[in-house]
Motif scaffolding. Structure first.
Motif, PDB file in Angstrom:
ATOM      1  N   GLN A   3       1.326   6.677  -6.982  1.00  0.00           N
ATOM      2  CA  GLN A   3       0.371   7.765  -7.225  1.00  0.00           C
ATOM      3  C   GLN A   3       1.080   9.090  -7.430  1.00  0.00           C
ATOM      4  O   GLN A   3       0.629   9.940  -8.201  1.00  0.00           O
ATOM      5  CB  GLN A   3      -0.590   7.901  -6.037  1.00  0.00           C
ATOM      6  CG  GLN A   3      -1.640   6.833  -5.945  1.00  0.00           C
ATOM      7  CD  GLN A   3      -2.539   7.003  -4.731  1.00  0.00           C
ATOM      8  OE1 GLN A   3      -3.101   6.043  -4.229  1.00  0.00           O
ATOM      9  NE2 GLN A   3      -2.685   8.224  -4.252  1.00  0.00           N
ATOM     10  N   GLY A   9      -2.620   5.308  -1.622  1.00  0.00           N
ATOM     11  CA  GLY A   9      -2.284   3.911  -1.833  1.00  0.00           C
ATOM     12  C   GLY A   9      -3.429   2.936  -1.659  1.00  0.00           C
ATOM     13  O   GLY A   9      -3.268   1.742  -1.876  1.00  0.00           O
ATOM     14  N   PRO A  38      -4.829  -2.686  -0.175  1.00  0.00           N
ATOM     15  CA  PRO A  38      -5.000  -1.814  -1.328  1.00  0.00           C
ATOM     16  C   PRO A  38      -5.892  -2.551  -2.326  1.00  0.00           C
ATOM     17  O   PRO A  38      -5.778  -3.775  -2.493  1.00  0.00           O
ATOM     18  CB  PRO A  38      -3.581  -1.624  -1.866  1.00  0.00           C
ATOM     19  CG  PRO A  38      -2.825  -2.820  -1.386  1.00  0.00           C
ATOM     20  CD  PRO A  38      -3.443  -3.195  -0.066  1.00  0.00           C
ATOM     21  N   LYS A  76       0.833  -1.208   0.000  1.00  0.00           N
ATOM     22  CA  LYS A  76       0.000   0.000   0.000  1.00  0.00           C
ATOM     23  C   LYS A  76       0.868   1.259   0.000  1.00  0.00           C
ATOM     24  O   LYS A  76       0.584   2.231  -0.708  1.00  0.00           O
ATOM     25  CB  LYS A  76      -0.938  -0.001   1.214  1.00  0.00           C
ATOM     26  CG  LYS A  76      -1.898   1.188   1.229  1.00  0.00           C
ATOM     27  CD  LYS A  76      -2.797   1.185   2.471  1.00  0.00           C
ATOM     28  CE  LYS A  76      -3.854   0.128   2.382  1.00  0.00           C
ATOM     29  NZ  LYS A  76      -4.843   0.247   3.500  1.00  0.00           N
ATOM     30  N   GLN A  77       1.954   1.233   0.755  1.00  0.00           N
ATOM     31  CA  GLN A  77       2.861   2.379   0.779  1.00  0.00           C
ATOM     32  C   GLN A  77       3.523   2.573  -0.581  1.00  0.00           C
ATOM     33  O   GLN A  77       3.670   3.701  -1.069  1.00  0.00           O
ATOM     34  CB  GLN A  77       3.927   2.184   1.862  1.00  0.00           C
ATOM     35  CG  GLN A  77       4.967   3.292   1.916  1.00  0.00           C
ATOM     36  CD  GLN A  77       4.364   4.661   2.149  1.00  0.00           C
ATOM     37  OE1 GLN A  77       3.450   4.821   2.971  1.00  0.00           O
ATOM     38  NE2 GLN A  77       4.842   5.678   1.425  1.00  0.00           N
ATOM     39  N   GLN A  78       3.925   1.482  -1.217  1.00  0.00           N
ATOM     40  CA  GLN A  78       4.546   1.591  -2.539  1.00  0.00           C
ATOM     41  C   GLN A  78       3.560   2.115  -3.579  1.00  0.00           C
ATOM     42  O   GLN A  78       3.930   2.897  -4.465  1.00  0.00           O
ATOM     43  CB  GLN A  78       5.111   0.234  -2.959  1.00  0.00           C
ATOM     44  CG  GLN A  78       6.291  -0.215  -2.111  1.00  0.00           C
ATOM     45  CD  GLN A  78       6.914  -1.505  -2.610  1.00  0.00           C
ATOM     46  OE1 GLN A  78       6.560  -2.007  -3.675  1.00  0.00           O
ATOM     47  NE2 GLN A  78       7.847  -2.048  -1.840  1.00  0.00           N
ATOM     48  N   LEU A  79       2.302   1.690  -3.491  1.00  0.00           N
ATOM     49  CA  LEU A  79       1.295   2.187  -4.429  1.00  0.00           C
ATOM     50  C   LEU A  79       1.009   3.666  -4.191  1.00  0.00           C
ATOM     51  O   LEU A  79       0.728   4.417  -5.138  1.00  0.00           O
ATOM     52  CB  LEU A  79       0.010   1.364  -4.302  1.00  0.00           C
ATOM     53  CG  LEU A  79       0.129  -0.111  -4.714  1.00  0.00           C
ATOM     54  CD1 LEU A  79      -1.185  -0.842  -4.481  1.00  0.00           C
ATOM     55  CD2 LEU A  79       0.560  -0.230  -6.169  1.00  0.00           C
ATOM     56  N   ALA A  80       1.092   4.111  -2.934  1.00  0.00           N
ATOM     57  CA  ALA A  80       0.949   5.541  -2.649  1.00  0.00           C
ATOM     58  C   ALA A  80       2.068   6.332  -3.326  1.00  0.00           C
ATOM     59  O   ALA A  80       1.846   7.432  -3.850  1.00  0.00           O
ATOM     60  CB  ALA A  80       0.964   5.779  -1.132  1.00  0.00           C
ATOM     61  N   GLU A  81       3.263   5.776  -3.347  1.00  0.00           N
ATOM     62  CA  GLU A  81       4.380   6.437  -4.028  1.00  0.00           C
ATOM     63  C   GLU A  81       4.190   6.416  -5.543  1.00  0.00           C
ATOM     64  O   GLU A  81       4.569   7.369  -6.238  1.00  0.00           O
ATOM     65  CB  GLU A  81       5.693   5.760  -3.635  1.00  0.00           C
ATOM     66  CG  GLU A  81       6.045   5.967  -2.165  1.00  0.00           C
ATOM     67  CD  GLU A  81       7.237   5.141  -1.716  1.00  0.00           C
ATOM     68  OE1 GLU A  81       7.886   4.525  -2.591  1.00  0.00           O
ATOM     69  OE2 GLU A  81       7.513   5.104  -0.508  1.00  0.00           O
TER      70      GLU A  81
END
Length: 464
Positions: free
Chosen positions: A72, A328, A300, A65-70
Motif C-alpha cells: 500500500q 494491509g 487480508p 497482511k504486513q507485506q500487503l500493508a507495505e
C-alpha cells in the motif's frame, strides 16, 4: 431437468454476545450459491471439512497482511495470478510446476526492474468454484444447472454431472492440500533459488521473442548474487527460497465457513483454506451474504470493483469490510475494462483518498476486457489488457495514489486463448490450443510480456 430444490440456509444459533460468527452469512441474501438437493449430505460434508487439517496457518496470513500493508505504501508490489478456474484433472505435477515457474519468472522480472520486493500470490489451491451469469444452461431442448466449477458439479452436460454434490468440497480440499504441499516442497527444495534461476525455464518458449531479453536479465541477477556473496564471504542462504501465498474467490460459503477457525493465542477467526480470499463483483452487495462473511475474518481480503460501482457504494463497502482502517486488510481490485477505466476510476480513487481510507489498489486487466470472436471463442485482446494496465498506472499517478499490484489470469501451459501479444495470435490460432473451461488466460509468453510492460511503465522512480 430444469432445476433441483434449494437447501434452506437458516442461520445457526448465534454465539453469546457475538454479532458475527462463521455462519452468520446465512441470515443474508446469498447469491451465486448452488442448490444442493440433500441438506443432510451437505451438513455431513461440512462436518468432515471442519475436522480436516487447515491448508494454511494464521502466522502465514498475518505475515502476508504486513507485506500487503507495505505494498500500500509503495514499498512492495503484488503479483497475483493463476488459473481462472482449477480443475481436479489438472492437479498434476507438470501443470502446478509450470504455473509456479511463470509466476516466479514474472516476479524475477518485476524485482529486477522495479527494485522492489514482490509479494507472490497464486490463484490456486482453492480456485475450484466460479460464478455464472445464469443459474441454468440450455442446449437444444434440455435445461440443466450451470457448471459452477469442479468444487460444485461437473462440466459434462448431463443431469448426473450437473447436480451439485457436496462431496466435491472434500475433493477440492484434498486437491488444494496436494497443490500446497507440492508448491511448498518445490520452494523449500530450492526451486525458487536465485542462485539457479535457469531452473525456472519452460522448454516450449525457447524461441520466444522475449527469451533473449529474459536470459540477459537472469545473467545480470546471477552476477549480482555472486558479487554480493563475494563481499559477504559466503553464500547468502536467504536467496534459496521465496515467500509464496495462495488466494481464491471465496464464493462457496458453506466450504469457507467450514474452514473458518479460531487458533491459540490469536483473537478472532481465520479462514484457513487460503491466505488471501476475495469477493467477486457479482457477490459484493453491501447487505449480502459474502460481505457478511468477509467482514468477520482476520485474513487480508480483497473485493472486485466493476464499472457499475459508485464512489458512495464503494466507501460504504470499505467501511463494512475494514471499519478500523487497518493497513494491509483490504485490497480493491478494479476491473473496469480498457474502454471504461479512464471515465470510471478517477472518481473512485478521489473518493477513497479524500476519506483517508487505507486500501491496496490492484488492477485486474482481464475481466473487463472479455469478448467473443466471430468463430465463437471467448477471448481477450492483449492490446486491451496492456492498455488497461498502462492507463491504470497513469490514472493512479494523476490522482496521487499508488497502484500496488496486478491480478491476472494466466497459465504456464502453451495455450492460445488470448489474442495478440508478441506472436500476434489471431482468431485462427485460438482453435489450436484453447483449453480453458471458463475464462481465457494469458500464456507464459504473454504473461512475461506483461511483467516487462509493468517494469517499463512503473520503474523504480515511481515508487520513490
Amino acid at each position: 431437468m430444469s432445476s433441483v430444490p434449494a437447501v434452506s440456509l437458516a442461520p445457526p444459533p448465534p454465539a453469546a454476545n457475538d454479532p458475527w460468527a462463521p455462519g452468520s452469512w446465512r441470515a443474508k441474501p446469498a447469491l451465486q450459491l448452488p442448490q444442493y438437493p440433500d441438506a443432510t449430505a451437505l451438513a455431513a460434508a461440512q462436518d468432515e471439512l471442519r475436522a480436516l487439517p487447515p491448508l494454511v496457518t494464521s502466522w502465514e496470513i498475518l505475515t502476508l497482511k504486513q507485506q500487503l500493508a507495505e505494498a500500500q505504501e509503495g514499498k512492495r508490489f503484488l503479483l497475483q495470478g493463476g488459473d481462472c478456474a482449477e480443475t481436479f484433472a489438472e492437479c498434476n505435477a507438470e501443470i502446478i510446476s509450470n504455473r509456479l515457474k511463470v509466476l516466479l519468472q514474472m516476479s524475477l522480472v518485476l524485482v529486477h526492474g522495479l527494485k522492489l520486493p514482490v509479494v507472490r500470490v497464486g490463484r490456486f489451491a482453492g480456485q475450484y468454484a466460479k460464478p455464472r451469469s445464469a443459474d441454468l444452461e440450455t442446449k437444444g431442448e434440455e435445461t440443466l444447472p450451470s457448471y459452477r466449477g469442479d468444487m460444485v458439479n461437473g462440466p459434462e452436460f448431463t443431469p448426473e454431472a450437473r447436480i451439485p454434490d457436496p462431496r466435491r468440497m472434500i475433493k477440492a480440499h484434498a486437491r488444494s492440500a496436494m497443490t500446497m504441499n507440492f508448491v511448498r516442497s518445490l520452494i523449500d527444495g530450492g526451486f525458487a533459488d536465485l542462485h539457479h534461476p535457469e531452473y525456472w525455464g519452460l522448454g516450449w518458449v525457447s524461441q520466444s521473442p522475449h527469451a533473449v531479453e529474459y536470459q540477459k536479465m537472469v545473467a545480470g541477477i546471477g552476477d549480482a548474487v555472486r558479487f554480493m556473496e563475494t563481499l559477504a564471504g559466503g553464500q547468502m542462504h536467504n536467496l534459496n527460497r521465496v515467500d509464496f501465498y495462495t488466494s481464491h474467490e471465496a464464493l462457496l460459503l458453506p466450504y469457507e465457513e467450514a474452514q473458518t477457525r479460531q487458533v491459540p493465542r490469536q483473537p478472532g477467526w481465520f479462514n484457513l483454506s487460503t491466505h488471501f480470499p476475495w469477493i467477486g463483483m457479482r457477490t459484493a452487495a453491501l447487505d449480502g451474504a459474502h460481505t457478511e462473511y468477509f467482514r468477520g475474518i482476520r485474513n487480508p481480503i480483497a473485493v472486485k470493483v466493476g464499472p457499475s460501482v459508485t464512489p458512495d457504494q464503494l466507501l460504504r463497502l470499505v467501511d463494512v469490510l475494514n471499519p478500523d482502517n487497518e493497513p494491509g486488510r483490504l485490497g480493491l481490485i478494479h476491473r473496469l475494462g480498457a474502454e471504461h477505466i479512464a471515465a470510471k476510476l478517477p472518481t473512485l480513487l478521489d473518493a477513497v483518498k479524500r476519506e483517508g481510507r487505507r486500501v491496496l489498489w490492484i488492477c485486474d486487466a482481464m475481466h473487463g476486457n472479455t469478448e467473443s470472436t466471430s468463430n465463437g471463442y471467448k477471448t481477450r485482446r492483449f492490446a486491451n489488457i496492456r492498455s488497461e494496465i498502462e492507463q491504470a498506472f497513469d490514472l493512479h499517478a494523476a490522482a496521487g495514489t499508488k497502484l500496488g499490484g496486478v491480478h491476472l489470469e494466466l497459465t504456464g501451459e502453451n495455450v492460445t486463448e488470448c489474442l495478440g501479444g508478441a506472436r500476434d495470435l489471431t482468431e485462427i490460432d485460438l482453435q489450436r490450443a484453447y483449453r480453458t473451461t471458463v475464462d481465457p488466460r494469458l500464456n507464459y509468453e504473454q504473461a512475461l510480456e506483461i511483467a516487462m510492460l509493468i517494469v517499463r511503465k512503473r520503474g523504480p522512480i515511481a515508487s520513490a
